[in-house]
Each structure stands twice: as structure tokens, then as C-alpha cells.
Design a protein around this motif. Structure first.
Motif, mmCIF file in Angstrom:
data_model
loop_
_atom_site.group_PDB
_atom_site.id
_atom_site.type_symbol
_atom_site.label_atom_id
_atom_site.label_comp_id
_atom_site.label_asym_id
_atom_site.label_seq_id
_atom_site.Cartn_x
_atom_site.Cartn_y
_atom_site.Cartn_z
ATOM 1 N N ILE A 182 0.858 -1.178 0.000
ATOM 2 C CA ILE A 182 0.000 0.000 0.000
ATOM 3 C C ILE A 182 0.894 1.228 0.000
ATOM 4 C CG2 ILE A 182 -1.837 1.231 1.220
ATOM 5 C CD1 ILE A 182 -2.405 -1.577 2.562
ATOM 6 N N ASN A 183 0.841 2.023 -1.055
ATOM 7 C CA ASN A 183 1.689 3.199 -1.178
ATOM 8 C C ASN A 183 1.202 4.341 -0.303
ATOM 9 O OD1 ASN A 183 3.446 1.962 -2.956
ATOM 10 N ND2 ASN A 183 2.390 2.735 -4.787
ATOM 11 N N GLY A 184 1.952 5.436 -0.338
ATOM 12 C CA GLY A 184 1.613 6.588 0.488
ATOM 13 C C GLY A 184 0.271 7.208 0.166
ATOM 14 N N ASP A 185 -0.263 6.947 -1.038
ATOM 15 C CA ASP A 185 -1.587 7.471 -1.381
ATOM 16 C C ASP A 185 -2.709 6.674 -0.730
ATOM 17 O OD1 ASP A 185 -1.552 5.130 -2.821
ATOM 18 O OD2 ASP A 185 -1.809 6.061 -4.786
ATOM 19 N N GLY A 186 -2.344 5.589 -0.043
ATOM 20 C CA GLY A 186 -3.342 4.808 0.683
ATOM 21 C C GLY A 186 -3.966 3.682 -0.094
ATOM 22 N N ASN A 187 -3.506 3.441 -1.328
ATOM 23 C CA ASN A 187 -4.110 2.405 -2.158
ATOM 24 C C ASN A 187 -3.109 1.298 -2.485
ATOM 25 O OD1 ASN A 187 -6.605 3.774 -2.357
ATOM 26 N ND2 ASN A 187 -5.749 5.090 -3.964
ATOM 27 N N VAL A 188 -3.642 0.108 -2.738
ATOM 28 C CA VAL A 188 -2.807 -1.044 -3.066
ATOM 29 C C VAL A 188 -2.160 -0.834 -4.436
ATOM 30 C CG1 VAL A 188 -2.796 -3.524 -3.522
ATOM 31 C CG2 VAL A 188 -4.237 -2.598 -1.706
ATOM 32 N N SER A 189 -0.839 -1.020 -4.497
ATOM 33 C CA SER A 189 -0.125 -0.903 -5.765
ATOM 34 C C SER A 189 0.268 -2.271 -6.323
ATOM 35 C CB SER A 189 1.132 -0.048 -5.601
ATOM 36 O OG SER A 189 2.001 -0.627 -4.627
ATOM 37 N N ALA A 190 0.349 -3.293 -5.453
ATOM 38 C CA ALA A 190 0.718 -4.642 -5.881
ATOM 39 C C ALA A 190 0.397 -5.608 -4.753
ATOM 40 C CB ALA A 190 2.207 -4.711 -6.235
ATOM 41 N N TRP A 191 0.334 -6.882 -5.106
ATOM 42 C CA TRP A 191 0.156 -7.903 -4.078
ATOM 43 C C TRP A 191 0.824 -9.189 -4.546
ATOM 44 C CZ3 TRP A 191 -2.586 -12.131 -5.853
ATOM 45 C CH2 TRP A 191 -3.461 -11.922 -6.916
ATOM 46 N N ARG A 192 1.096 -10.060 -3.597
ATOM 47 C CA ARG A 192 1.754 -11.321 -3.915
ATOM 48 C C ARG A 192 1.246 -12.427 -3.000
ATOM 49 N NH1 ARG A 192 5.687 -7.680 -1.769
ATOM 50 N NH2 ARG A 192 6.540 -8.311 0.271
ATOM 51 N N VAL A 193 1.311 -13.639 -3.510
ATOM 52 C CA VAL A 193 0.940 -14.833 -2.758
ATOM 53 C C VAL A 193 2.134 -15.764 -2.783
ATOM 54 C CG1 VAL A 193 -0.557 -16.872 -2.692
ATOM 55 C CG2 VAL A 193 -1.511 -14.643 -3.304
ATOM 56 N N GLY A 194 2.481 -16.319 -1.636
ATOM 57 C CA GLY A 194 3.619 -17.221 -1.659
ATOM 58 C C GLY A 194 3.885 -17.896 -0.342
ATOM 59 N N GLN A 195 4.880 -18.728 -0.376
ATOM 60 C CA GLN A 195 5.334 -19.438 0.808
ATOM 61 C C GLN A 195 6.334 -18.558 1.560
ATOM 62 O OE1 GLN A 195 7.032 -22.882 -1.108
ATOM 63 N NE2 GLN A 195 5.051 -23.901 -1.369
ATOM 64 N N THR A 196 6.592 -18.896 2.800
ATOM 65 C CA THR A 196 7.639 -18.200 3.542
ATOM 66 C C THR A 196 8.941 -18.967 3.361
ATOM 67 O OG1 THR A 196 7.024 -19.439 5.526
ATOM 68 C CG2 THR A 196 6.076 -17.244 5.271
ATOM 69 N N PRO A 197 10.068 -18.270 3.306
ATOM 70 C CA PRO A 197 10.266 -16.830 3.490
ATOM 71 C C PRO A 197 10.100 -16.006 2.221
ATOM 72 C CG PRO A 197 12.382 -17.881 3.227
ATOM 73 C CD PRO A 197 11.365 -18.978 3.142
ATOM 74 N N GLN A 198 9.882 -16.664 1.072
ATOM 75 C CA GLN A 198 9.926 -15.958 -0.207
ATOM 76 C C GLN A 198 8.863 -14.865 -0.327
ATOM 77 O OE1 GLN A 198 9.823 -19.299 0.081
ATOM 78 N NE2 GLN A 198 11.727 -20.097 -0.817
ATOM 79 N N VAL A 199 7.672 -15.063 0.280
ATOM 80 C CA VAL A 199 6.633 -14.058 0.176
ATOM 81 C C VAL A 199 7.041 -12.740 0.825
ATOM 82 C CG1 VAL A 199 5.405 -14.628 2.318
ATOM 83 C CG2 VAL A 199 4.124 -13.755 0.340
ATOM 84 N N ASP A 200 8.039 -12.773 1.694
ATOM 85 C CA ASP A 200 8.489 -11.569 2.392
ATOM 86 C C ASP A 200 9.689 -10.911 1.724
ATOM 87 O OD1 ASP A 200 6.528 -11.658 4.470
ATOM 88 O OD2 ASP A 200 7.634 -13.280 5.422
ATOM 89 N N TYR A 201 10.175 -11.452 0.609
ATOM 90 C CA TYR A 201 11.258 -10.812 -0.123
ATOM 91 C C TYR A 201 10.720 -9.488 -0.690
ATOM 92 C CZ TYR A 201 13.727 -15.362 -0.264
ATOM 93 O OH TYR A 201 14.363 -16.546 0.047
ATOM 94 N N VAL A 202 11.281 -8.373 -0.248
ATOM 95 C CA VAL A 202 10.760 -7.068 -0.668
ATOM 96 C C VAL A 202 11.159 -6.749 -2.102
ATOM 97 C CG1 VAL A 202 10.783 -4.589 -0.188
ATOM 98 C CG2 VAL A 202 10.791 -6.234 1.699
ATOM 99 N N GLU A 203 12.372 -7.076 -2.500
ATOM 100 C CA GLU A 203 12.858 -6.753 -3.843
ATOM 101 C C GLU A 203 12.712 -7.925 -4.815
ATOM 102 O OE1 GLU A 203 14.796 -6.414 -1.134
ATOM 103 O OE2 GLU A 203 14.920 -4.249 -0.846
ATOM 104 N N GLY A 204 11.862 -8.850 -4.532
ATOM 105 C CA GLY A 204 11.754 -10.026 -5.384
ATOM 106 C C GLY A 204 12.977 -10.896 -5.196
ATOM 107 N N CYS A 205 13.584 -11.340 -6.294
ATOM 108 C CA CYS A 205 14.755 -12.208 -6.219
ATOM 109 C C CYS A 205 16.041 -11.437 -5.979
ATOM 110 C CB CYS A 205 14.894 -13.022 -7.495
ATOM 111 S SG CYS A 205 13.708 -14.384 -7.611
ATOM 112 N N SER A 206 16.014 -10.120 -6.180
ATOM 113 C CA SER A 206 17.257 -9.348 -6.068
ATOM 114 C C SER A 206 17.592 -9.027 -4.621
ATOM 115 C CB SER A 206 17.119 -8.051 -6.880
ATOM 116 O OG SER A 206 16.055 -7.265 -6.381
#
Length: 206
Positions: A182-206
């Protein structure tokens, strides 16, 4: 004559008593046996049949907690390619984490994360696809909290001090999570579904 008078008096009395009787109420079985009148007017006959109830759009999309479309979280890379059938771009020749994207019209619909040669997560950044449970890009934090009232944890956004994440815990032990950005404008900009710990990777694979 007295006998005839007595007979007449008895007849009058019986007639009067029958007039005072309360009519019997028909039983429920008798009411049920009466057929419902059918409307045979031209307007009724021309009317189209009632449409079936509309399907919940949140339940009709490809996104699920256990996978996406024909794909299942935890599947091997070979199984992912076989199930998707259409070409996927982005494979690397080693075992590192990497992202796959569908080619063609679906290229911007979903990003698949492969780690250890298995599907561990998928990301969505458009409002055309609904997340499991009904969330989607463009919704506010309040709308999400209404959809996920018991399992949503609000966490800070790593790069936007005014933004947040809503991390939706799994309903069952070992299940996948949903993370809404949720960006600073208060709206969802993206979402993800996954297993842990991968779902918590903020930068994706990088």
C-alpha cells in the motif's frame, strides 16, 4: 297435531343451530393440494426466464492461495512449464531465484518466482486480477481490512514512509500468505501470494 307441531319445532331448531356453526378451517394439507394459479397472460408468457445468480467475481479468477491458474505452489520448474503450456520467459541456467513472465497478452498479468527450481510465489501489479479473498490493486487499507478482518497484520513499507503492507496470515498451518503493498496514497499498488520466506522478499529475487 301436537306431534306435527313438535316435529316442526325440532326442524326449526336444527336449522337455526346449523346457521350458528363456525365454518371449519381447511387443513394445511388441503391448502397444499390446491394448485397455484398459472399466469397465462401474453406478457407473462413472453417474459424471459429468471437469470441465475451471478457468480462471485472474487472466486472466479485464476489467483488462489495454493497457486495460480493451472499452477500449484511448490511445483517443480518442469511441472510449471508443462502446466502453463504457453512460453515463459526469464529462466536462468542455475538454481538461483529468478522470475518467469508469460509471453504475449498475459505478460503483465503475473510474475512467477522460482527458487530451488520450484514455484514459491507469484506477484500481481494490475487491477484486472483479484487476489484470493477479494483484494485487488487500487483498494484502500480500510477495504482490505474489511475483507481480511482476522488475519491481516499491518507492517511498515520499506521504501515509502507513508505506505504500509497488509500481510494476511494463512488460515491453516503451513498455508500460503498474501502481502498487499500500500503506497503513500493509501491504495494497493501490488500484491503477492507465496510461501515463507519468499513471500516476504521485498525486492523479489534481487
Amino acid at each position: 297435531m301436537k306431534q306435527l307441531g313438535s316435529v316442526l319445532a325440532l326442524g326449526i331448531a336444527l336449522a337455526l343451530s346449523s346457521c350458528d356453526r363456525t365454518p371449519e378451517t381447511p387443513s394445511k394439507d388441503a391448502e397444499a393440494a390446491v394448485p397455484t394459479p398459472v399466469d397465462t397472460t401474453p406478457a407473462a408468457l413472453a417474459a424471459p426466464p429468471a437469470a441465475p445468480a451471478a457468480q462471485d467475481p472474487a472466486a472466479a479468477g485464476p489467483a488462489r492461495l495454493d497457486g495460480y491458474g493451472p499452477l500449484t505452489l511448490g511445483s517443480t520448474l518442469d511441472a510449471v512449464r508443462a502446466a502453463w503450456k504457453a512460453p515463459l520467459q526469464g529462466e536462468v541456467p542455475d538454481d538461483y531465484c529468478h522470475a518467469l513472465r508469460p509471453e504475449g497478452a498475459q505478460a503483465e498479468d503475473v510474475i512467477l518466482m522460482i527458487e530451488g527450481k520450484r514455484l514459491v510465489r507469484y506477484d500481481v501489479r494490475n487491477d484486472r486480477i483479484t487476489a484470493p479473498g477479494g483484494g485487488k490493486v487500487g483498494m484502500s487499507l480500510g477495504q482490505l481490512q474489511t475483507l481480511y478482518p482476522d488475519r491481516g497484520d499491518v507492517t511498515p513499507h520499506k521504501y515509502d514512509e507513508k505506505g504500509h503492507n497488509l500481510r494476511v496470515r494463512p488460515a491453516t498451518e503451513g498455508g500460503a500468505l498474501i502481502n498487499f503493498e500500500i503506497n503513500g496514497d493509501g491504495n494497493v499498488s501490488a500484491w503477492r501470494v507465496g510461501q515463507t520466506p519468499q513471500v516476504d522478499y521485498v525486492e523479489g529475487c534481487s
